[in-house]
Design a protein around this motif. Structure first.
Motif, mmCIF file in Angstrom:
data_model
loop_
_atom_site.group_PDB
_atom_site.id
_atom_site.type_symbol
_atom_site.label_atom_id
_atom_site.label_comp_id
_atom_site.label_asym_id
_atom_site.label_seq_id
_atom_site.Cartn_x
_atom_site.Cartn_y
_atom_site.Cartn_z
ATOM 1 N N GLY A 150 -2.682 41.754 -15.004
ATOM 2 C CA GLY A 150 -3.609 40.664 -14.790
ATOM 3 C C GLY A 150 -4.817 41.041 -13.952
ATOM 4 O O GLY A 150 -4.802 42.020 -13.202
ATOM 5 N N THR A 151 -5.857 40.231 -14.090
ATOM 6 C CA THR A 151 -7.025 40.342 -13.224
ATOM 7 C C THR A 151 -7.324 38.951 -12.680
ATOM 8 O O THR A 151 -7.321 37.967 -13.429
ATOM 9 N N GLN A 152 -7.555 38.864 -11.388
ATOM 10 C CA GLN A 152 -7.709 37.568 -10.736
ATOM 11 C C GLN A 152 -9.126 37.030 -10.911
ATOM 12 O O GLN A 152 -10.109 37.742 -10.669
ATOM 13 N N VAL A 153 -9.207 35.778 -11.308
ATOM 14 C CA VAL A 153 -10.478 35.060 -11.368
ATOM 15 C C VAL A 153 -10.374 33.857 -10.438
ATOM 16 O O VAL A 153 -9.463 33.045 -10.577
ATOM 17 N N THR A 154 -11.292 33.767 -9.507
ATOM 18 C CA THR A 154 -11.313 32.657 -8.562
ATOM 19 C C THR A 154 -12.669 31.973 -8.650
ATOM 20 O O THR A 154 -13.707 32.615 -8.475
ATOM 21 N N VAL A 155 -12.638 30.689 -8.932
ATOM 22 C CA VAL A 155 -13.864 29.906 -9.040
ATOM 23 C C VAL A 155 -13.905 28.939 -7.861
ATOM 24 O O VAL A 155 -13.114 28.002 -7.778
ATOM 25 N N SER A 156 -14.812 29.198 -6.967
ATOM 26 C CA SER A 156 -14.871 28.411 -5.739
ATOM 27 C C SER A 156 -16.252 28.521 -5.115
ATOM 28 O O SER A 156 -16.910 29.557 -5.217
ATOM 29 N N SER A 157 -16.654 27.436 -4.459
ATOM 30 C CA SER A 157 -17.923 27.460 -3.741
ATOM 31 C C SER A 157 -17.693 27.823 -2.279
ATOM 32 O O SER A 157 -18.640 27.915 -1.502
ATOM 33 N N GLU B 41 -10.874 24.784 -11.938
ATOM 34 C CA GLU B 41 -9.589 24.778 -12.648
ATOM 35 C C GLU B 41 -9.394 25.996 -13.541
ATOM 36 O O GLU B 41 -8.324 26.182 -14.118
ATOM 37 N N ASP B 42 -10.406 26.837 -13.657
ATOM 38 C CA ASP B 42 -10.259 28.099 -14.383
ATOM 39 C C ASP B 42 -9.669 29.192 -13.493
ATOM 40 O O ASP B 42 -9.388 30.298 -13.973
ATOM 41 N N THR B 43 -9.512 28.897 -12.228
ATOM 42 C CA THR B 43 -8.927 29.863 -11.308
ATOM 43 C C THR B 43 -7.518 30.231 -11.742
ATOM 44 O O THR B 43 -6.670 29.348 -11.929
ATOM 45 N N SER C 265 -9.980 44.173 -16.570
ATOM 46 C CA SER C 265 -10.878 44.268 -15.429
ATOM 47 C C SER C 265 -11.959 43.201 -15.551
ATOM 48 O O SER C 265 -12.084 42.546 -16.594
ATOM 49 N N GLY C 266 -12.742 43.064 -14.490
ATOM 50 C CA GLY C 266 -13.868 42.140 -14.530
ATOM 51 C C GLY C 266 -13.665 40.846 -13.776
ATOM 52 O O GLY C 266 -14.586 40.029 -13.689
ATOM 53 N N GLY C 267 -12.483 40.632 -13.235
ATOM 54 C CA GLY C 267 -12.242 39.428 -12.467
ATOM 55 C C GLY C 267 -12.964 39.463 -11.131
ATOM 56 O O GLY C 267 -13.542 40.484 -10.737
ATOM 57 N N GLY C 268 -12.937 38.336 -10.446
ATOM 58 C CA GLY C 268 -13.572 38.276 -9.148
ATOM 59 C C GLY C 268 -13.765 36.849 -8.694
ATOM 60 O O GLY C 268 -13.201 35.917 -9.267
ATOM 61 N N LEU C 269 -14.575 36.701 -7.667
ATOM 62 C CA LEU C 269 -14.892 35.385 -7.104
ATOM 63 C C LEU C 269 -16.255 34.950 -7.637
ATOM 64 O O LEU C 269 -17.230 35.708 -7.560
ATOM 65 N N VAL C 270 -16.309 33.743 -8.157
ATOM 66 C CA VAL C 270 -17.557 33.237 -8.725
ATOM 67 C C VAL C 270 -17.688 31.763 -8.361
ATOM 68 O O VAL C 270 -16.683 31.056 -8.219
ATOM 69 N N GLN C 271 -18.907 31.306 -8.211
ATOM 70 C CA GLN C 271 -19.145 29.901 -7.903
ATOM 71 C C GLN C 271 -19.012 29.053 -9.157
ATOM 72 O O GLN C 271 -19.215 29.546 -10.279
ATOM 73 N N PRO C 272 -18.696 27.783 -8.997
ATOM 74 C CA PRO C 272 -18.665 26.886 -10.155
ATOM 75 C C PRO C 272 -19.976 26.936 -10.920
ATOM 76 O O PRO C 272 -21.055 26.956 -10.318
ATOM 77 N N GLY C 273 -19.855 26.964 -12.245
ATOM 78 C CA GLY C 273 -21.039 27.087 -13.080
ATOM 79 C C GLY C 273 -21.420 28.516 -13.388
ATOM 80 O O GLY C 273 -22.294 28.762 -14.235
#
Length: 129
Positions: free
Chosen positions: A122-129, A88-90, A6-14
């Motif tokens: 799996g847990t999805q991690v999306t890094v995007s602005s 690229e960590d997405t 758990s703990g994945g989600g959408l996060v901004q770069p940095g």
């Protein structure tokens, strides 16, 4: 044992995220743990793996200095602290636990197979602005 990530989600770069992987039973029976990911269109890859016996660790070059693996056997939980996230960590991130005291590099290379390893979903991690 079953593993629940758990703990994945959408996060901004940095930004930062902390992934957790809770085991349904004791993690003391699993001397080696690891985090893996599969980016869109790519193969699954090992990110970081940790052996309890001696603290031996493998960490992928692309995440060194940014990601930290840890475990809390009292809580039967493992963690992946991710800082300074990049697009690229997405990926979909997976946790795994090995029944033997495997070399962390070997475990992260996914050379341990069959009943010797337990995988979480799996847990999805999306890094995007």
């Amino acid at each position: 044992v079953q593993l629940q990530a758990s703990g994945g989600g959408l996060v901004q770069p940095g930004g930062s995220l902390r992934l957790s992987c809770a085991a349904s039973g004791s993690t003391l029976n699993y001397p080696v743990i690891g985090w893996f990911r599969r980016a869109p269109g790519k193969e699954r890859e090992g990110i970081s793996c940790l052996r309890r016996r001696d603290g031996g660790m493998y960490t992928r070059d692309s995440v060194k200095g940014r990601f930290t693996i840890s475990r809390d056997d009292a809580r039967n939980t493992m963690y992946l602290e991710m800082n300074n996230l990049k697009p690229e960590d997405t990926a979909v991130y997976f946790c795994a636990a090995g029944r033997g005291s495997f070399n962390p590099s070997t475990f992260c290379a996914m050379k341990v197979t069959g009943s010797a390893v337990v995988w979480g979903q799996g847990t999805q991690v999306t890094v995007s602005s």
